[in-house]
Design a protein around this motif. Structure first.
Motif, PDB file in Angstrom:
ATOM      1  N   PHE A   5      30.624  22.928  45.891  1.00  0.00           N
ATOM      2  CA  PHE A   5      30.746  23.372  47.270  1.00  0.00           C
ATOM      3  C   PHE A   5      29.421  23.925  47.749  1.00  0.00           C
ATOM      4  O   PHE A   5      28.695  24.555  46.997  1.00  0.00           O
ATOM      5  CB  PHE A   5      31.805  24.477  47.388  1.00  0.00           C
ATOM      6  CG  PHE A   5      33.185  23.983  47.114  1.00  0.00           C
ATOM      7  CD1 PHE A   5      33.799  23.096  48.005  1.00  0.00           C
ATOM      8  CD2 PHE A   5      33.879  24.402  45.997  1.00  0.00           C
ATOM      9  CE1 PHE A   5      35.081  22.645  47.741  1.00  0.00           C
ATOM     10  CE2 PHE A   5      35.161  23.964  45.752  1.00  0.00           C
ATOM     11  CZ  PHE A   5      35.766  23.072  46.618  1.00  0.00           C
ATOM     12  N   ASN A   6      29.162  23.721  49.038  1.00  0.00           N
ATOM     13  CA  ASN A   6      28.034  24.455  49.587  1.00  0.00           C
ATOM     14  C   ASN A   6      28.538  25.780  50.112  1.00  0.00           C
ATOM     15  O   ASN A   6      29.743  25.999  50.239  1.00  0.00           O
ATOM     16  CB  ASN A   6      27.308  23.644  50.662  1.00  0.00           C
ATOM     17  CG  ASN A   6      28.074  23.591  51.967  1.00  0.00           C
ATOM     18  OD1 ASN A   6      28.435  24.631  52.522  1.00  0.00           O
ATOM     19  ND2 ASN A   6      28.344  22.373  52.441  1.00  0.00           N
ATOM     20  N   LYS A   7      27.604  26.670  50.386  1.00  0.00           N
ATOM     21  CA  LYS A   7      28.019  28.039  50.665  1.00  0.00           C
ATOM     22  C   LYS A   7      28.156  28.326  52.150  1.00  0.00           C
ATOM     23  O   LYS A   7      28.617  29.381  52.547  1.00  0.00           O
ATOM     24  CB  LYS A   7      27.022  29.014  50.045  1.00  0.00           C
ATOM     25  CG  LYS A   7      27.122  29.013  48.524  1.00  0.00           C
ATOM     26  CD  LYS A   7      26.089  29.878  47.868  1.00  0.00           C
ATOM     27  CE  LYS A   7      26.257  29.778  46.337  1.00  0.00           C
ATOM     28  NZ  LYS A   7      25.199  30.493  45.647  1.00  0.00           N
ATOM     29  N   ARG A   8      27.715  27.405  52.973  1.00  0.00           N
ATOM     30  CA  ARG A   8      27.706  27.720  54.404  1.00  0.00           C
ATOM     31  C   ARG A   8      28.911  27.175  55.147  1.00  0.00           C
ATOM     32  O   ARG A   8      29.339  27.750  56.128  1.00  0.00           O
ATOM     33  CB  ARG A   8      26.423  27.202  55.040  1.00  0.00           C
ATOM     34  CG  ARG A   8      25.200  27.873  54.440  1.00  0.00           C
ATOM     35  CD  ARG A   8      24.088  27.994  55.429  1.00  0.00           C
ATOM     36  NE  ARG A   8      23.064  28.897  54.912  1.00  0.00           N
ATOM     37  CZ  ARG A   8      22.185  28.549  53.982  1.00  0.00           C
ATOM     38  NH1 ARG A   8      22.185  27.326  53.477  1.00  0.00           N
ATOM     39  NH2 ARG A   8      21.296  29.419  53.564  1.00  0.00           N
ATOM     40  N   ASP A   9      29.454  26.022  54.658  1.00  0.00           N
ATOM     41  CA  ASP A   9      30.653  25.500  55.317  1.00  0.00           C
ATOM     42  C   ASP A   9      31.872  26.226  54.767  1.00  0.00           C
ATOM     43  O   ASP A   9      31.904  26.550  53.579  1.00  0.00           O
ATOM     44  CB  ASP A   9      30.789  24.001  55.043  1.00  0.00           C
ATOM     45  CG  ASP A   9      29.708  23.212  55.764  1.00  0.00           C
ATOM     46  OD1 ASP A   9      29.381  23.599  56.915  1.00  0.00           O
ATOM     47  OD2 ASP A   9      29.171  22.265  55.164  1.00  0.00           O
ATOM     48  N   PRO A  10      32.857  26.418  55.643  1.00  0.00           N
ATOM     49  CA  PRO A  10      34.078  27.053  55.151  1.00  0.00           C
ATOM     50  C   PRO A  10      34.626  26.285  53.955  1.00  0.00           C
ATOM     51  O   PRO A  10      34.600  25.047  53.966  1.00  0.00           O
ATOM     52  CB  PRO A  10      35.035  26.978  56.334  1.00  0.00           C
ATOM     53  CG  PRO A  10      34.155  26.872  57.526  1.00  0.00           C
ATOM     54  CD  PRO A  10      32.910  26.169  57.089  1.00  0.00           C
ATOM     55  N   VAL A  11      35.070  27.005  52.966  1.00  0.00           N
ATOM     56  CA  VAL A  11      35.507  26.367  51.733  1.00  0.00           C
ATOM     57  C   VAL A  11      36.688  25.441  52.007  1.00  0.00           C
ATOM     58  O   VAL A  11      36.762  24.338  51.477  1.00  0.00           O
ATOM     59  CB  VAL A  11      35.858  27.418  50.668  1.00  0.00           C
ATOM     60  CG1 VAL A  11      36.347  26.737  49.417  1.00  0.00           C
ATOM     61  CG2 VAL A  11      34.650  28.282  50.365  1.00  0.00           C
ATOM     62  N   TYR A  12      37.605  25.882  52.890  1.00  0.00           N
ATOM     63  CA  TYR A  12      38.794  25.046  53.108  1.00  0.00           C
ATOM     64  C   TYR A  12      38.399  23.694  53.737  1.00  0.00           C
ATOM     65  O   TYR A  12      38.967  22.660  53.421  1.00  0.00           O
ATOM     66  CB  TYR A  12      39.831  25.791  53.946  1.00  0.00           C
ATOM     67  CG  TYR A  12      39.606  25.777  55.443  1.00  0.00           C
ATOM     68  CD1 TYR A  12      40.243  24.808  56.242  1.00  0.00           C
ATOM     69  CD2 TYR A  12      38.792  26.708  56.071  1.00  0.00           C
ATOM     70  CE1 TYR A  12      40.050  24.795  57.615  1.00  0.00           C
ATOM     71  CE2 TYR A  12      38.601  26.695  57.433  1.00  0.00           C
ATOM     72  CZ  TYR A  12      39.232  25.736  58.210  1.00  0.00           C
ATOM     73  OH  TYR A  12      39.049  25.712  59.543  1.00  0.00           O
ATOM     74  N   VAL A  13      37.363  23.741  54.603  1.00  0.00           N
ATOM     75  CA  VAL A  13      36.919  22.501  55.226  1.00  0.00           C
ATOM     76  C   VAL A  13      36.371  21.546  54.154  1.00  0.00           C
ATOM     77  O   VAL A  13      36.652  20.347  54.138  1.00  0.00           O
ATOM     78  CB  VAL A  13      35.841  22.800  56.287  1.00  0.00           C
ATOM     79  CG1 VAL A  13      35.285  21.493  56.860  1.00  0.00           C
ATOM     80  CG2 VAL A  13      36.410  23.667  57.394  1.00  0.00           C
ATOM     81  N   ILE A  46      38.532  28.183  43.315  1.00  0.00           N
ATOM     82  CA  ILE A  46      38.474  28.795  44.639  1.00  0.00           C
ATOM     83  C   ILE A  46      39.627  29.775  44.782  1.00  0.00           C
ATOM     84  O   ILE A  46      40.558  29.792  43.979  1.00  0.00           O
ATOM     85  CB  ILE A  46      38.566  27.740  45.778  1.00  0.00           C
ATOM     86  CG1 ILE A  46      39.838  26.902  45.614  1.00  0.00           C
ATOM     87  CG2 ILE A  46      37.306  26.891  45.821  1.00  0.00           C
ATOM     88  CD1 ILE A  46      40.158  26.047  46.800  1.00  0.00           C
ATOM     89  N   THR A  50      42.447  30.182  50.022  1.00  0.00           N
ATOM     90  CA  THR A  50      41.679  29.087  50.615  1.00  0.00           C
ATOM     91  C   THR A  50      42.398  27.764  50.381  1.00  0.00           C
ATOM     92  O   THR A  50      42.518  26.925  51.287  1.00  0.00           O
ATOM     93  CB  THR A  50      40.274  29.038  49.990  1.00  0.00           C
ATOM     94  OG1 THR A  50      39.717  30.341  50.041  1.00  0.00           O
ATOM     95  CG2 THR A  50      39.376  28.071  50.725  1.00  0.00           C
TER      96      THR A  50
END
Lengths: 130, 229, 406, 276
Positions: A5-13, A46, A50
């Motif tokens: 995962f990247n850290k800037r996009d919402p995890v759920y997205v 996660i 989320t």
């Protein structure tokens, strides 16, 4: 199931996107049972909240469905499945076009190169998909 | 819900907490972030009534802490709070003796999960294993709220992974968790809410997913923004 | 339950051990010898008012001296009392103890000397001198006076400074009497310049003031080599009402001799001052020479009682003559006699005499002897030995030396 | 079992090893003392009788018989008692401070128990108290044994026998085991009170650190003054205004007041002021 995962996009997205990719590539087949949200949280490391949110969004979007107390499943709705595929293709094309445009190259030239690449790449891709 | 309202605390002439307020909900993981020495541990201690506060108020589900609260909320400090001479079994026995909320089944499950033997003496455990037992003693209580002080500090990588796994498991599900850390990289994806603390005050309190969604910022982005002003 | 063995073990051990110890020590008679009156002749009932006082000494350890009280009813050792009895100090029930029990309020905070009290059926009075500190540069001595009307249950109490108190270092009350509504206090005063005085103070109770004072006698250094003493003779009814007090005065030659020799030479020139409390008259008497080597052990009204090992002699100071001579019962002969000590008390016309040896073993034949006689006729009313029920331990000793008549 | 009983048992267990060592040490040293003293006396007797040609009676006349007092007066007997006393006095402080020691601060756990914190205080109090009584009991149990050892080693002629009560009465032991049960209750009641005062003083220190030391010392001073007030007042007034039984009664009342006060203050500090 290893996702970075990247850290800037919402995890759920990012989770939803991951699911769409899996559907589009056929890893998840229509009607296939999917992990519980707790399982998912565990596998993806996660927050269960989320995972919950991601499932909720997907359910609303019709990507998955839940029958009573049974585990959730991937939708069998062809229309939706197709749309997911379309969406991903569009997205990828968009991204491709966006980056290729800055190099200042003609569309025909690009398309030829793409076709050529597709042919040579086929075997390895197919091999990898098995 | 744990409500921390305008809590002030000083040690001698040093004001450690200068009016800290935030809330932590049940079912969420709230992370109190700040560099060492900003009063993170002190906040947890005041919530548990392990140190008196000079002013302000702390409510747990609307009521002040009392002896019954300790069946509802537990605190896992950064070091194990059992006698070093005890074996793991004796430590569990102690918990079982004094807590109605002790869940031996879950303790056994955790012991298996961490791959530890209950005949071992706490004294002889490695740092990482001691941290795991410390965690176990808190997690095996059927409590609504879990407070953890720097669960990852000073522990080897594999133990950290194991401990991080706990947060995504049913062991913390539906509970309210407050966790303090000065280093969030291990748990960035796990936390629901961040409370940025510095110099005895809360600089920012935000929901991490909302922050990503509406401003596209990671926790570290926000920290950078807030601390480097 | 098995996990609590530590707690249960320690509680069990403590309860059982401590319990056993105290139950055992309260049950066992502690091995103390029971002391009995073994009658030789006379009426046993005469023993009722008699309390003997003794000392039990066990060699077993330090500190094991303890007092013992013997009555016809039984023997009580100091250690056999309960703790509460012991601290309330009621072991030897004397006059003061009785007063304390009867008049708790009045007796509160009063000094513990019997000579400070006066009691009749209707009145209880008290006088003492407060604030005595020999070291204080300035004297704050004052009389502490209290008089209780027993019928009305009213107490008048006040303090009044001792007249000319700057002259005195200390003053002790030796007798208190009420005569015609006036309190008379006999004191022994020590002067700052070294002498001693027998003083009489009259206290006006209703006006709470000193209404008069008088020096009865002086004592102290009489020139280079002489020294004089005055002392109040003992009276069996010090607390009760009496109209005379009698002092003896002696003049001693003071020679730089070894101490023991000085003691022997002391009885020279003994005179008696008979002071009539009613009238304030003083009468001087000098007993005949035949009595100089005998001790005065009491007086009654104006009669002095002398005694030695064989006789009790009554001597009337007013008529200056010996009015009666009572032969004491014969004692064993031989050299034992030297170690004998004899205690005599005369109460209510009866004479009680305890003859004991310094190291008596309390076995028949070698035991202290108690004789009760009619003080006038000399008839023996009771005679008996004081013996121990079982032999006394080798390393213990028991001395019976005191005699108290209730 | 309720939590209080569990806590007491737990506190006892924590000191049990050292405690048992103390008990064993007392037994071993005292019994050894009896043997050493008896042998010394007997060898003196043998030298006197066989070498200096004294008769038995002459020897006894000159040197006296051997009594248990010769043992109790020696360091063999009093030493272990002194060590046990010192150890327990030390542990009065340790029973609190050890919970704050080291990285594994057990005080966290104790304060987070779902039971009144007063129970923690009282359990420590009762543990110390029971351990004191336990040692006294051990002494009472081994005294008759030691007495028998002496009888066994010294022939009748040479010894003067004593009962256990006699041994205790003529000895500093009588401070530990007074003559009557009433005194026993009063002595140990006073001891209990002293414990509560010290405990509360310790909690002052634990709550307020440096300032707490002063507060603790002040608290001890105030407690002592309150406790001895009835006696003190007599010294101030300069005469015995109260009868001995009244003083005893007042002292008992004061003792109870001070004890209750100490426990109450201790409870307050534990609940509101204590810091881990």
């Amino acid at each position: 199931m290893n996702v970075h995962f990247n850290k800037r996009d919402p995890v759920y997205v990012q989770v939803i996107r991951h699911f769409k990719e899996q559907i589009a590539t056929g890893v998840f087949e229509p009607g296939q049972e999917i992990p519980s949200r707790r399982e998912l949280a565990g596998r993806l490391k996660i927050n269960p909240n989320t995972a919950q949110r991601a499932y909720k969004e997907m359910e609303e979007a019709g990507l998955i469905y839940t029958e009573r107390n049974l585990p959730s499943r991937i939708t069998k709705d062809e229309k939706v499945l197709r749309a997911v595929r379309e969406e991903l293709i569009d997205e990828a094309v968009d991204a491709f076009v966006h980056s290729i445009r800055s190099i200042n190259v003609s569309a025909d030239d690009v398309l030829d190169r793409v076709k050529e690449k597709f042919e040579t790449d086929k075997d390895t891709r197919g091999y990898g998909n098995d | 819900m744990i409500e921390v309202k305008d809590v002030k605390k000083k040690f001698g002439r040093k004001h450690v907490l200068k009016g800290v307020s935030f809330t932590a909900n049940k079912g969420e993981i709230t992370c109190v972030i700040g560099i060492n020495g900003v009063g993170k541990t002190t906040i947890l201690n005041t919530i548990m009534n392990l140190t008196p506060l000079n002013s302000g108020q702390i409510l747990i589900d609307g009521e002040k802490i009392n002896k019954h609260s300790y069946e509802k909320i537990t605190f896992i400090p950064d070091a194990i709070t059992m006698l070093p001479s005890m074996t793991i079994r004796e430590a569990m026995q102690f918990m079982d003796d004094f807590y109605d909320s002790w869940n031996q089944e879950r303790a056994t499950e955790l012991l298996g999960f961490f791959k530890l033997k209950e005949t071992e003496k706490i004294n002889n455990l490695s740092k990482g294993n001691r941290a795991k037992i410390n965690l176990l003693l808190g997690l095996a209580l059927d409590v609504d709220y879990l407070l953890m002080d720097e669960p990852f500090s000073g522990i080897d990588m594999f133990s950290r992974e194991q401990i991080a796994d706990v947060f995504t498991s049913h062991l913390v599900e539906d509970r309210g968790v407050i966790i303090t850390t000065h280093e969030i990289s291990d748990i960035e994806h796990l936390i629901d809410k961040s409370v940025l603390l510095d110099n005895g005050v809360v600089l920012k309190e935000f929901n991490t997913e909302d922050m990503r969604e509406t401003e596209g910022k990671s926790i570290v982005d926000v920290m950078r923004e807030v601390y480097q002003q | 339950m098995k996990r609590y063995w530590k707690l249960m073990a320690i509680i069990t051990v403590v309860v059982l051990t401590v319990g056993t110890f105290y139950i055992q020590s309260s049950l066992s008679a502690n091995g103390y010898p029971e002391i009995l009156f073994k009658k030789i002749s006379g009426d046993k009932n005469e023993l009722d008012p008699v309390v003997l006082d003794g000392l039990y000494r066990s060699e077993c350890g330090t500190n094991v001296d303890e007092r013992v009280k013997v009555t016809a009813e039984g023997t009580t050792y100091e250690r056999e009392q309960s703790f509460l009895e012991r601290i309330s100090g009621s072991f030897f029930g004397n006059n003061l103890q009785e007063l304390k029990e009867k008049h708790r309020g009045f007796m509160r905070g009063k000094s513990g000397r019997a000579s400070s009290f006066y009691e009749t059926d209707s009145t209880l009075a008290y006088a003492a001198v407060n604030n005595q500190s020999a070291r204080a540069p300035k004297s704050d001595m004052e009389f502490d006076v209290a008089v209780m009307d027993k019928e009305k249950d009213e107490t008048t109490s006040f303090t009044v400074p001792v007249p000319n108190r700057a002259m005195y270092v200390q003053a002790w009350v030796e007798d208190v009497q009420i005569i015609d509504g006036e309190l008379k206090v006999i004191t022994q005063n020590y002067l700052r310049d070294g002498g001693e005085e027998k003083h009489m103070y009259r206290v006006d109770i209703s006006n709470k003031e000193i209404s008069g004072e008088e020096t009865i006698a002086m004592a102290g250094n009489q020139g280079e080599n002489a020294y004089s003493r005055v002392h109040l003779l003992a009276s069996p009814d010090r607390i009760g009402a009496h109209s005379y007090v009698i002092f003896s005065t002696t003049k001693e030659a003071r020679k730089q001799e070894p101490d023991n020799a000085q003691m022997k030479a002391k009885k020279r020139n003994q005179k008696f001052i008979v002071y009539n409390l009613k009238t304030g008259e003083q009468n001087f008497a000098k007993a005949p020479d035949s009595l100089t080597d005998k001790d005065v052990f009491m007086y009654k009204q104006t009669t002095l009682y002398f005694r030695d090992n064989q006789h009790v002699i009554k001597y009337n100071t007013e008529t200056d003559e010996i009015i009666d001579k009572l032969e004491l019962p014969a004692q064993d002969e031989g050299d034992k006699q030297k170690d004998r000590q004899t205690t005599v008390e005369i109460v209510d016309g009866k004479m009680y005499m305890l003859q004991s040896q310094v190291e008596s073993s309390l076995v028949p034949g070698n035991a202290p002897v108690l004789t009760i006689m009619d003080a006038d006729s000399g008839d023996v009313l009771y005679k008996g030995e004081i013996v121990s029920e079982k032999p006394i331990d080798n390393n213990a000793s028991l001395d019976i030396y005191g005699l108290l008549i209730k | 079992m309720n939590r209080f009983v569990k806590l007491v048992n737990f506190e006892l267990s924590r000191f049990m090893k050292i405690y048992l060592v103390l008990v064993a040490m007392t037994v071993v040293v005292q019994v050894t003392g009896v043997i050493v003293k008896a042998n010394k006396y007997m060898s003196k007797a043998n030298t006197a009788i066989y070498e200096e040609m004294l008769s038995r009676t002459e020897f006894i006349e000159r040197y006296g018989q051997m009594g248990f007092m010769d043992v109790t007066r020696s360091l063999w007997f009093m030493g272990p008692i002194a060590i046990c006393t010192a150890a327990l006095i030390f542990y009065v402080f340790m029973i609190w401070y050890r919970d704050w020691f080291g990285k594994n601060t057990f005080i966290y756990r104790l304060l987070m128990l779902p039971t009144a914190r007063l129970n923690v205080y009282l359990s420590k109090l009762l543990s110390i108290f029971l351990m004191v009584l336990g040692l006294v009991s051990v002494q009472l149990i081994i005294l008759p044994l030691e007495n028998s050892v002496l009888k066994w080693l010294v022939p009748t002629d040479f010894r003067s026998d004593m009962t256990v009560s006699q041994i205790i009465n003529g000895n500093p032991l009588s401070m530990l085991v007074p003559q009557t049960f009433t005194e026993f209750v009063l002595y140990y009641g006073a001891g209990f009170m002293a414990l509560t005062i010290v405990f509360t003083a310790i909690l002052f220190e634990r709550s307020f650190k440096w300032k707490g030391i002063i507060a603790g010392i002040g608290y001890v001073a105030i407690s002592v003054v309150i406790f001895i007030l009835p006696v003190l007042s007599m010294f101030i007034v300069g005469r015995a205004y109260l009868y001995p039984l009244e003083i005893l009664g007042l002292e008992t009342a004061m003792g109870i007041i001070v004890t209750v006060m100490s426990i109450w203050v201790g409870n307050y500090l534990l609940n509101k002021k204590i810091t881990v």
